[in-house]
Every structure is written in structure tokens, then in C-alpha cells.
Design an enzyme around this catalytic site. Structure first.
Site, PDB file in Angstrom:
ATOM      1  N   SER A 132      34.916  60.305  26.402  1.00 63.82           N
ATOM      2  CA  SER A 132      35.813  59.572  27.099  1.00 63.82           C
ATOM      3  C   SER A 132      35.933  60.561  27.130  1.00 63.82           C
ATOM      4  O   SER A 132      36.230  61.525  26.543  1.00 63.82           O
ATOM      5  CB  SER A 132      36.430  58.035  25.923  1.00 63.82           C
ATOM      6  N   TYR A 145      43.079  55.693  20.632  1.00 66.35           N
ATOM      7  CA  TYR A 145      41.676  55.209  21.795  1.00 66.35           C
ATOM      8  C   TYR A 145      41.636  57.409  21.807  1.00 66.35           C
ATOM      9  O   TYR A 145      40.900  57.844  21.880  1.00 66.35           O
ATOM     10  CB  TYR A 145      42.066  54.611  23.057  1.00 66.35           C
TER      11      TYR A 145
END
Length: 257
Positions: A132, A145
Site C-alpha cells: 500500500s 497498518y
């Protein structure tokens, strides 16, 4: 013999799009996930195999690979897409949430890659992990995350370095905002009007001014698995519409046509 791929987290979003695209490219595809319904639906659609598995559990990771090889005879391509989110900053994040995010996003990738590596070495296969832009740039209230996706990128590069000499390539794709069920939920939670208005707001400084579709990420993944990318190894590739190239501190000085 047909090429064989295993896609973790293949029931929805990017994983499902990758599985469908691989099937159209002639791969036999196995998809994993913790919920039987979504992966069985994708597997039925593409004539593949659904394996209910939690990749963060070693026995499940081993079984996912074993059942794929038992069904299709080999394994050429591994897409490590399974992932979860976790909100919170250092002072308010439950350490158990941090551990859970890492168990799926990093440890799960390690377990499946380890189980698959003997097959990949035999077939000179390839690995693509789904990272990501959150692993490349910090985001607010996203300690777990962001940290997990940064760790996943380095895990990928270590695999690329250690197993490249034996002919196995590994690369990491880092999407920006993608229209997935997970992202839809985040847009709805923002409270910025409609979902479309929320997507417009979060991508207002992205040069392409929109989120991507899962199919656009899938196209990059399939290219990295193909012989057309035979000399691409250890790359951490942003597929983000230009998101990570922007110096946000200078935008006030520019004009956009």
C-alpha cells in the site's frame, strides 16, 4: 501444463480482481479467505479452487498450498493479498490490534510464501505482494497498518534477494485508494457527504483525481507475474495515480489545468 496461481484474500476487492484476471490469462487459480462464501463464489466463476484458510495460522497456510498443488499439480505464481486494517495512534492503539494486523499482513505472507517456496523454486515462479502507499508514506491514526505494509515491502525484497539467484522473483505492488468494499466502508465512515463525494475528497490531490479500480491493480499484478517482467525483481511499485510523487506542501503555489 497450465500455469497455476494461488491468491490469498481472493474473495473480494483486489484479490478477486487478480483471480479473475489470472483465469482469463490461462492460469488455474486457487483463492483463499477466511469466509467461505466470497471465495467459493469467485472460484465457481473462474473454475478455480476455494480454500478456507486464515493465512496467519501456519497449518492453514501449509494446507492452502498443499490443496492447491494437490488439485492442480504445481504452483507458478503466488499473490499475497490477504490483509486487514487497524486504526489508532501510538497512545490509543490496542497492542492486540497491532499484533493482529501484523499476524495477517506480514506473518501470514511469510507463512504462505514459506510453504509455497519449494514449488516456486521448482517452477522458477514469481511472487507479488499487495502492499500500500501506506507502507511508503505515513497516514494519521494508522500506526499498525502503515507499519505492517512497510514491513511487507521489506519482506518482499528479502525474498527477492534470497531466492532471485534460483530464479524466483518477488515484487510488491503498492496501491493508493482503490474502490473495494474495505475502502467503500472507509469512505462511508468519513462523513463527507456521499461515498462519491468522499472519494473525490481523498483523491483531490492525486494527479489523476480518482481512485483506481481493482482491475487496474490486477493488470499490474499479472504483468509482474508474466515473462514480460522477467527482469523485474525486488521492486516496490506504487500504482497510485501519482499519489506518492506529490509534494503536498507546494500545491498552493501551482495551477492545475
Amino acid at each position: 501444463m497450465s500455469r497455476v496461481a494461488l491468491v490469498t484474500g481472493g474473495g473480494t476487492g483486489i484479490g478477486a480482481a487478480v483471480a479473475r484476471r489470472l483465469a482469463t490469462e490461462g492460469y488455474a487459480v486457487s483463492v483463499t479467505g477466511r469466509r467461505s462464501g466470497p471465495i467459493e463464489e469467485v472460484a465457481e466463476e473462474i473454475g478455480g479452487l476455494a480454500v478456507v484458510a486464515d493465512v496467519g495460522v501456519a497449518a492453514d497456510a501449509d494446507r492452502a498450498v498443499a490443496e492447491t498443488v494437490a488439485r492442480f499439480g504445481s504452483l507458478d505464481a503466488l499473490v499475497l493479498n490477504a490483509g486487514i486494517g487497524g486504526e489508532g495512534s501510538l497512545l490509543d492503539l490496542d497492542p492486540a490490534t497491532f499484533e493482529s494486523v501484523f499476524r495477517t499482513n506480514v506473518f501470514g505472507a511469510l507463512l504462505v510464501a514459506r510453504a509455497a517456496m519449494p514449488q516456486l523454486l521448482e517452477r522458477h515462479g514469481a511472487v507479488v505482494t499487495i502492499g500500500s502507499v501506506a507502507g511508503m508514506r505515513a497516514a494519521p491514526e494508522s500506526l499498525a497498518y502503515c507499519s505492517s505494509k512497510a514491513a511487507l515491502a521489506m519482506l518482499t525484497q528479502c525474498i527477492a534477494l534470497d531466492h532471485g539467484p534460483a530464479g524466483v522473483r518477488a515484487n510488491c505492488v503498492c496501491p493508493g485508494w482503490v474502490r473495494t468494499p474495505m475502502a467503500d466502508g472507509e469512505m462511508d465512515a468519513l462523513g463527507l457527504g456521499t461515498r462519491e463525494e468522499a472519494y473525490a475528497t481523498v483523491t483531490q490531490h492525486v494527479p489523476l483525481r480518482r481512485p483506481s479500480l481493482p482491475e487496474e491493480i490486477a493488470g499490474t499484478v499479472v504483468w509482474l507475474l508474466s515473462s514480460d517482467a522477467s527482469y523485474v525483481n525486488g521492486a516496490v511499485l506504487a500504482v497510485d495515480g501519482g499519489h506518492t510523487m506529490v509534494d503536498v506542501g507546494t500545491l498552493a503555489f501551482g495551477r492545475v489545468a
